[in-house]
Motif scaffolding. Structure first.
Motif, PDB file in Angstrom:
ATOM      1  N   LYS A  22      -8.297 -42.652 107.031  1.00 46.92           N
ATOM      2  CA  LYS A  22      -8.789 -43.896 106.430  1.00 46.92           C
ATOM      3  C   LYS A  22     -10.244 -43.758 106.014  1.00 46.92           C
ATOM      4  O   LYS A  22     -10.646 -44.219 104.941  1.00 46.92           O
ATOM      5  N   ARG A  23     -11.033 -43.130 106.884  1.00 46.81           N
ATOM      6  CA  ARG A  23     -12.445 -42.933 106.569  1.00 46.81           C
ATOM      7  C   ARG A  23     -12.610 -42.019 105.358  1.00 46.81           C
ATOM      8  O   ARG A  23     -13.445 -42.263 104.478  1.00 46.81           O
ATOM      9  N   LEU A  24     -11.798 -40.989 105.289  1.00 44.44           N
ATOM     10  CA  LEU A  24     -11.829 -40.064 104.166  1.00 44.44           C
ATOM     11  C   LEU A  24     -11.510 -40.772 102.854  1.00 44.44           C
ATOM     12  O   LEU A  24     -12.249 -40.650 101.868  1.00 44.44           O
ATOM     13  N   VAL A  25     -10.413 -41.520 102.842  1.00 41.43           N
ATOM     14  CA  VAL A  25      -9.978 -42.194 101.611  1.00 41.43           C
ATOM     15  C   VAL A  25     -10.990 -43.247 101.186  1.00 41.43           C
ATOM     16  O   VAL A  25     -11.260 -43.414  99.987  1.00 41.43           O
ATOM     17  N   ARG A  26     -11.571 -43.947 102.148  1.00 42.85           N
ATOM     18  CA  ARG A  26     -12.582 -44.955 101.814  1.00 42.85           C
ATOM     19  C   ARG A  26     -13.792 -44.321 101.136  1.00 42.85           C
ATOM     20  O   ARG A  26     -14.284 -44.812 100.117  1.00 42.85           O
ATOM     21  N   LYS A  27     -14.286 -43.221 101.699  1.00 42.58           N
ATOM     22  CA  LYS A  27     -15.408 -42.512 101.079  1.00 42.58           C
ATOM     23  C   LYS A  27     -15.036 -42.001  99.697  1.00 42.58           C
ATOM     24  O   LYS A  27     -15.820 -42.088  98.741  1.00 42.58           O
ATOM     25  N   LEU A  29      -8.612 -36.477  85.749  1.00 42.29           N
ATOM     26  CA  LEU A  29      -7.242 -36.535  86.269  1.00 42.29           C
ATOM     27  C   LEU A  29      -6.957 -35.361  87.201  1.00 42.29           C
ATOM     28  O   LEU A  29      -6.283 -35.516  88.229  1.00 42.29           O
ATOM     29  N   LEU A  30      -7.466 -34.189  86.851  1.00 46.79           N
ATOM     30  CA  LEU A  30      -7.258 -33.011  87.696  1.00 46.79           C
ATOM     31  C   LEU A  30      -7.995 -33.161  89.029  1.00 46.79           C
ATOM     32  O   LEU A  30      -7.434 -32.862  90.092  1.00 46.79           O
ATOM     33  N   ILE A  31      -9.241 -33.625  88.983  1.00 43.41           N
ATOM     34  CA  ILE A  31     -10.006 -33.805  90.218  1.00 43.41           C
ATOM     35  C   ILE A  31      -9.322 -34.809  91.140  1.00 43.41           C
ATOM     36  O   ILE A  31      -9.199 -34.587  92.353  1.00 43.41           O
ATOM     37  N   LEU A  32      -8.836 -35.914  90.582  1.00 42.71           N
ATOM     38  CA  LEU A  32      -8.133 -36.902  91.401  1.00 42.71           C
ATOM     39  C   LEU A  32      -6.891 -36.294  92.044  1.00 42.71           C
ATOM     40  O   LEU A  32      -6.583 -36.575  93.212  1.00 42.71           O
ATOM     41  N   SER A  33      -6.174 -35.457  91.297  1.00 43.17           N
ATOM     42  CA  SER A  33      -4.948 -34.842  91.834  1.00 43.17           C
ATOM     43  C   SER A  33      -5.247 -33.812  92.908  1.00 43.17           C
ATOM     44  O   SER A  33      -4.343 -33.411  93.649  1.00 43.17           O
ATOM     45  N   LYS A  34      -6.501 -33.366  93.011  1.00 43.23           N
ATOM     46  CA  LYS A  34      -6.891 -32.415  94.056  1.00 43.23           C
ATOM     47  C   LYS A  34      -7.292 -33.119  95.358  1.00 43.23           C
ATOM     48  O   LYS A  34      -7.597 -32.452  96.354  1.00 43.23           O
ATOM     49  N   TRP A  35      -7.300 -34.436  95.353  1.00 42.75           N
ATOM     50  CA  TRP A  35      -7.699 -35.195  96.537  1.00 42.75           C
ATOM     51  C   TRP A  35      -6.627 -36.176  96.998  1.00 42.75           C
ATOM     52  O   TRP A  35      -6.439 -36.364  98.204  1.00 42.75           O
ATOM     53  N   TYR A  36      -5.951 -36.838  96.077  1.00 45.80           N
ATOM     54  CA  TYR A  36      -5.026 -37.908  96.437  1.00 45.80           C
ATOM     55  C   TYR A  36      -3.582 -37.396  96.460  1.00 45.80           C
ATOM     56  O   TYR A  36      -3.194 -36.554  95.653  1.00 45.80           O
ATOM     57  N   LYS A  53     -19.949 -32.101  99.768  1.00 46.04           N
ATOM     58  CA  LYS A  53     -20.939 -32.624 100.700  1.00 46.04           C
ATOM     59  C   LYS A  53     -20.712 -34.118 100.907  1.00 46.04           C
ATOM     60  O   LYS A  53     -20.213 -34.815 100.035  1.00 46.04           O
ATOM     61  N   GLY A  54     -21.116 -34.597 102.074  1.00 44.42           N
ATOM     62  CA  GLY A  54     -20.964 -36.012 102.379  1.00 44.42           C
ATOM     63  C   GLY A  54     -19.722 -36.334 103.188  1.00 44.42           C
ATOM     64  O   GLY A  54     -19.523 -37.478 103.603  1.00 44.42           O
ATOM     65  N   PHE A  55     -18.856 -35.347 103.406  1.00 45.50           N
ATOM     66  CA  PHE A  55     -17.686 -35.509 104.257  1.00 45.50           C
ATOM     67  C   PHE A  55     -17.861 -34.632 105.500  1.00 45.50           C
ATOM     68  O   PHE A  55     -18.450 -33.550 105.431  1.00 45.50           O
ATOM     69  N   THR A  56     -17.328 -35.091 106.622  1.00 45.10           N
ATOM     70  CA  THR A  56     -17.386 -34.280 107.832  1.00 45.10           C
ATOM     71  C   THR A  56     -16.379 -33.139 107.737  1.00 45.10           C
ATOM     72  O   THR A  56     -15.481 -33.145 106.889  1.00 45.10           O
ATOM     73  N   GLU A  57     -16.536 -32.180 108.635  1.00 44.01           N
ATOM     74  CA  GLU A  57     -15.607 -31.043 108.653  1.00 44.01           C
ATOM     75  C   GLU A  57     -14.179 -31.513 108.932  1.00 44.01           C
ATOM     76  O   GLU A  57     -13.217 -31.013 108.343  1.00 44.01           O
ATOM     77  N   GLU A  58     -14.041 -32.494 109.808  1.00 40.69           N
ATOM     78  CA  GLU A  58     -12.714 -33.053 110.102  1.00 40.69           C
ATOM     79  C   GLU A  58     -12.111 -33.709 108.871  1.00 40.69           C
ATOM     80  O   GLU A  58     -10.913 -33.546 108.581  1.00 40.69           O
ATOM     81  N   GLU A  59     -12.919 -34.464 108.152  1.00 43.46           N
ATOM     82  CA  GLU A  59     -12.409 -35.159 106.957  1.00 43.46           C
ATOM     83  C   GLU A  59     -11.953 -34.172 105.901  1.00 43.46           C
ATOM     84  O   GLU A  59     -10.922 -34.386 105.243  1.00 43.46           O
ATOM     85  N   LEU A  60     -12.694 -33.096 105.708  1.00 42.00           N
ATOM     86  CA  LEU A  60     -12.293 -32.098 104.727  1.00 42.00           C
ATOM     87  C   LEU A  60     -11.001 -31.396 105.145  1.00 42.00           C
ATOM     88  O   LEU A  60     -10.156 -31.081 104.305  1.00 42.00           O
ATOM     89  N   GLU A  61     -10.848 -31.159 106.459  1.00 44.72           N
ATOM     90  CA  GLU A  61      -9.613 -30.528 106.917  1.00 44.72           C
ATOM     91  C   GLU A  61      -8.422 -31.455 106.708  1.00 44.72           C
ATOM     92  O   GLU A  61      -7.344 -31.027 106.266  1.00 44.72           O
ATOM     93  N   VAL A  62      -8.609 -32.729 106.989  1.00 43.17           N
ATOM     94  CA  VAL A  62      -7.540 -33.702 106.760  1.00 43.17           C
ATOM     95  C   VAL A  62      -7.223 -33.809 105.267  1.00 43.17           C
ATOM     96  O   VAL A  62      -6.063 -33.936 104.873  1.00 43.17           O
ATOM     97  N   ALA A  63      -8.249 -33.746 104.423  1.00 45.03           N
ATOM     98  CA  ALA A  63      -8.033 -33.811 102.973  1.00 45.03           C
ATOM     99  C   ALA A  63      -7.119 -32.680 102.511  1.00 45.03           C
ATOM    100  O   ALA A  63      -6.234 -32.881 101.677  1.00 45.03           O
ATOM    101  N   GLN A  64      -7.322 -31.494 103.057  1.00 45.13           N
ATOM    102  CA  GLN A  64      -6.473 -30.357 102.691  1.00 45.13           C
ATOM    103  C   GLN A  64      -5.075 -30.496 103.279  1.00 45.13           C
ATOM    104  O   GLN A  64      -4.079 -30.169 102.628  1.00 45.13           O
ATOM    105  N   LEU A  65      -4.997 -31.003 104.517  1.00 44.44           N
ATOM    106  CA  LEU A  65      -3.704 -31.194 105.159  1.00 44.44           C
ATOM    107  C   LEU A  65      -2.843 -32.202 104.397  1.00 44.44           C
ATOM    108  O   LEU A  65      -1.629 -32.022 104.258  1.00 44.44           O
ATOM    109  N   ARG A  66      -3.459 -33.279 103.923  1.00 42.27           N
ATOM    110  CA  ARG A  66      -2.719 -34.320 103.205  1.00 42.27           C
ATOM    111  C   ARG A  66      -1.991 -33.747 101.996  1.00 42.27           C
ATOM    112  O   ARG A  66      -0.822 -34.064 101.737  1.00 42.27           O
ATOM    113  N   LEU A  67      -2.672 -32.905 101.240  1.00 45.93           N
ATOM    114  CA  LEU A  67      -2.063 -32.329 100.044  1.00 45.93           C
ATOM    115  C   LEU A  67      -0.988 -31.314 100.415  1.00 45.93           C
ATOM    116  O   LEU A  67       0.028 -31.181  99.726  1.00 45.93           O
TER     117      LEU A  67
END
Length: 504
Positions: free
Chosen positions: A40-45, A160-167, A240-254
């Motif tokens: 939730k914190r990741l998506v909000r940021k 569009l490509l950048i958004l698809s790399k996160w969401y 930058k601006g995301f914690t290490e945990e948030e970046l790991e979750v971002a990769q896991l989500r995809l």
């Protein structure tokens, strides 16, 4: 930092690797809560940072289309342009715009700082747009318009490509709708913004108002471009601006979304994505479906002219042109939100087109003022399906990213031919644009039929996936990256990928 385990669709267990002292009865719920909180914190940021795309899209639209407003305040007179030369200045932009989209997206997919790429491109097109205010001849304006299209091509497919790399696929349609909200807002208020500048700047410091409009809007673009360097996200591995945990979750989500890490293999060459894309039949079907859709939507560039058929004064016409686009924005958000919740694409794409068709038929059938104004609302809301279509592109070419980057750019670039064709369609202005409405009606029908055909292709591919075929080839180094992210063995990763299905 504790390792974060993947979240399965069938279970919330084992999200975080437990410590030896964890209570086995309570650990799963705690782990689940921790993962959800991080996500939730990741998506909000991410939502906050990606909201800048909306403002960039507004400026992208204004810098590309402000020449039409400049024409009304003497641009063609001052530059001694005839009708053919002015039309050439309009259409030449799409030459550079079409040529550069695929190479640009290939570059964005390869670099580690796409935010810098977008920011630099925006600085350049803002400077080019500013130079439009100093040209004195047809040749100068022609060169400026070509270069402007060439550089602006980086933005939309890149965003569009950048958004698809996160969401994930469950989030992407609504985020695309927010992005395209910049375009809808521009449709609603661009004429009013231009009118404000053009009515107050005539003769200031001895310059025509249309020149001031290019200077002011170009300078605003460059100012926003500076913000892009610091606000837009890069990749889920290095932003930058995301914690290490948030970046790991971002990769896991995809990874969890389609069963494979969102990265290209080191074994693939610079043009591998291009070669994979041009060999995929699905791309060509989507190309023609979107191009027909764009021809049908070409009324947006002539919306004030269509509103003028209601026979009100120029100020009233400008004011009445805005509400249909505000309505379109609301419908687009609602339609995108529901498409994400249901994970359905076809009907969320074509139902807005059906309502648009009703609007076209009303305008062909009657000159009643109230009916025609309602029809303009129905026509404008057809953009809602157009937005869903773009998320359908991303979800239909999920891996590898190099192929997805080319697919987005190829389909979007080819569809710009629809804008060129549309500029000729709306020259048929006799009898309240009846012939033009007939053409765009046919284009919407063609687009709907092609969308049905595309859905049948995806249904057939899903049947093959259920029979055990793979949607794409997974390279060993990409599989290893996914296994390391998930802390699992190869067989489990393969089972996750086997669960992938195309969204229809």
């Amino acid at each position: 930092m504790e390792e974060i385990k993947p979240q399965r669709t069938h279970s919330h267990d084992s999200i975080i690797k437990p410590n030896e002292h964890d209570n086995l009865e309570t650990a799963p719920a705690e782990k689940d809560a921790r993962r959800i909180a991080i996500e939730k914190r990741l998506v909000r940021k991410l939502d906050m940072r990606c909201s800048l795309f909306v403002l960039i899209y507004i400026m992208n639209y204004l810098d590309r289309n402000n020449i039409a407003s400049a024409k009304s305040k003497g641009l063609t007179r001052d530059l001694h342009l005839n009708a053919t030369q002015y039309s050439t200045c309009l259409s030449i932009l799409y030459v550079g715009y079409i040529l550069m989209q695929v190479p640009s997206n290939m570059i964005i997919n390869k670099i580690s700082r796409p935010s810098w790429y977008i920011g630099i491109a925006m600085l350049i097109w803002g400077a080019i747009s500013t130079c439009s205010g100093v040209v004195t001849s047809f040749g100068g304006m022609l060169a400026i318009r070509f270069c402007l299209g060439f550089v602006e091509a980086a933005f939309l497919p890149g965003a569009l490509l950048i958004l698809s790399k996160w969401y994930t696929r469950r989030e992407l349609t609504l985020r695309n709708a927010i992005l395209f909200g910049g375009n809808l807002i521009s449709n609603a208020f661009a004429a009013l913004i231009a009118a404000g500048v053009l009515s107050n700047m005539e003769g200031v410091l001895g310059h025509a108002a249309w020149r001031w409009m290019f200077w002011i809007e170009g300078a605003a673009t460059m100012l926003i471009a500076i913000a892009a360097f610091f606000i837009l996200p890069d990749l889920p591995t290095n932003t930058k601006g995301f914690t290490e945990e948030e970046l790991e979750v971002a990769q896991l989500r995809l990874l969890e979304d389609v069963g494979e890490a969102d990265q290209d293999s080191a074994e693939e060459g610079a043009f591998s994505g291009l070669m994979m894309a041009v060999k995929d039949f699905k791309i060509y079907l989507m190309m023609f479906a979107l191009t027909a859709y764009v021809v049908g939507l070409s009324f947006n560039a002539f919306f004030p002219s269509l509103t003028s058929t209601l026979n009100y004064g120029p100020i009233e016409t400008l004011l009445m042109s805005s509400p249909p686009w505000v309505f379109a924005l609301l419908i687009s958000m609602l339609n995108a939100w529901h498409a994400d919740r249901t994970q359905e694409k076809l009907w969320h794409t074509i139902i807005p087109q059906f309502f648009g068709l009703i609007g076209f038929v009303i305008c062909m059938a009657t000159h009643n003022t109230a009916a025609r104004y309602i029809a303009l609302f129905l026509q404008a809301q057809s953009y809602a399906g157009f937005i869903v279509f773009y998320s359908w592109i991303s979800s239909s070419f999920p891996r590898p990213p190099a192929k997805r980057a080319v697919a987005i750019a190829m389909i979007n670039a080819f569809s710009q031919l629809g804008n060129i064709a549309g500029s000729y369609v709306w020259k048929l202005d006799s009898n309240g644009y009846r012939n033009a409405y007939g053409i765009v009606t046919a284009m919407f029908i063609i687009s709907i039929l092609l969308c049905f055909a595309f859905r049948m292709v995806l249904i057939n591919l899903n049947k093959k996936l259920e029979a055990g075929e793979q949607a794409w080839e997974t390279r060993a180094d990409v599989a290893d990256k996914g296994n390391r992210l998930e802390h699992i063995e190869g067989d489990e990763a393969l089972n996750m990928k086997r669960g992938f299905r195309y969204l229809i």
